[in-house]
Write an enzyme that holds these catalytic residues in place. Sequence first.
Site, short mmCIF file in Angstrom:
data_model
loop_
_atom_site.label_atom_id
_atom_site.label_comp_id
_atom_site.label_asym_id
_atom_site.label_seq_id
_atom_site.Cartn_x
_atom_site.Cartn_y
_atom_site.Cartn_z
N CYS A 64 0.94 -0.71 -0.17
CA CYS A 64 -0.10 -0.06 0.24
C CYS A 64 0.78 1.14 0.24
CB CYS A 64 -0.88 0.20 1.08
SG CYS A 64 0.22 -0.20 2.59
N THR A 89 -6.98 1.01 10.83
CA THR A 89 -7.21 1.23 9.49
C THR A 89 -7.17 -0.46 8.48
OG1 THR A 89 -4.48 1.17 9.09
CG2 THR A 89 -5.69 3.43 9.63
N GLU A 118 -0.24 -0.46 15.16
CA GLU A 118 -0.86 0.85 15.36
C GLU A 118 -1.38 1.01 16.16
OE1 GLU A 118 -4.42 1.88 12.10
OE2 GLU A 118 -3.44 0.42 11.52
N SER A 156 -2.29 -8.44 10.01
CA SER A 156 -3.09 -8.74 10.42
C SER A 156 -3.95 -8.34 8.94
CB SER A 156 -3.51 -7.23 10.88
OG SER A 156 -2.84 -7.64 12.84
N ASN A 157 -3.76 -7.21 7.86
CA ASN A 157 -4.37 -7.12 7.17
C ASN A 157 -4.83 -8.25 5.93
OD1 ASN A 157 -3.32 -6.38 3.79
ND2 ASN A 157 -4.90 -5.58 4.05
#
Length: 301
Positions: free
Chosen positions: A12, A171, A135, A231-232
Amino acid sequence: MIIEIDKGSGFCFGVTTAIEKAEETLRSGRQLSCLGDIVHNGMECARLNSMGLVTIEHEEFSRLHDATVLLRAHGEPPSTYATAQSNNITLIDATCPVVLALQKRIKKMYESTRGTDSDGRLSDIVIFGKNGHAEVLGLVGQTEGNAIVIEHLEDVRKLDFSHNIYLYSQTTKSLSEFHQIIEYCRDHMEKGATFESFDTICRSVANRMPSICEFARKHELVLFVCGRKSSNGKVLYNACREHNPNTHLIEGPDEIDVAWLQGIDSIGICGATSTPKWLMEQCREKVEGMKDEGRRMKDEG
């Protein structure tokens, strides 16, 4: 055999920026440390370590003086900046703009709702995220450690619905689960208590969900390339498996099992926002090599 790499997979914006800043600094000849893994992908971390990047943890950071340290895209709590100032540490701040904006929103809300409202009702800031995730630690730090973290829908039951609740999300969490949490809170708030939710899930992550599901459906076999700490990656991998049960999570080409390829004519290779393109290409090359070897053995037999 068709082998396709998903065009939408890969780093990203936030991760790309952090890695570019690290490479630029290292090429200049400066010594550089990174506070935590720069990205949740072991092979990319190893590549940057070979260039000279040193990964340190917070305990070592607290003892460091007169050095240069990169803050990765995940962001950091205010205490990290205070340590850097007192120890004369130069920070290269690569916090993702989306994360940085979320930190500021949570801090502003915390400062305006701290304590009780005019009726004496307590207020809670709640973050839907993974406990201990970099995060999330940075987000909780904006509330002096007072935010409540819930990891899953079932965890929402521990909230006190007589309090005012202000709900945010890490996020990279699942948008659908976040909406379920919102509905549960709305249904259980006590009369007179305020509930507000803020959709803070990164759209560059959320928007990948429908496209990666479509990608998974169009192939017989899917290789999802991802570090197991991402995590994503877990969210996207589970979505792929839901639409194609013949999906395998691998960290790199060495984990590909030749047995998976038997009788398969179409293979899709995809990954998380922390998965480098070069690693997915290596996996494609490994599959192509396995295919050629299989053909050679068949001809010789």
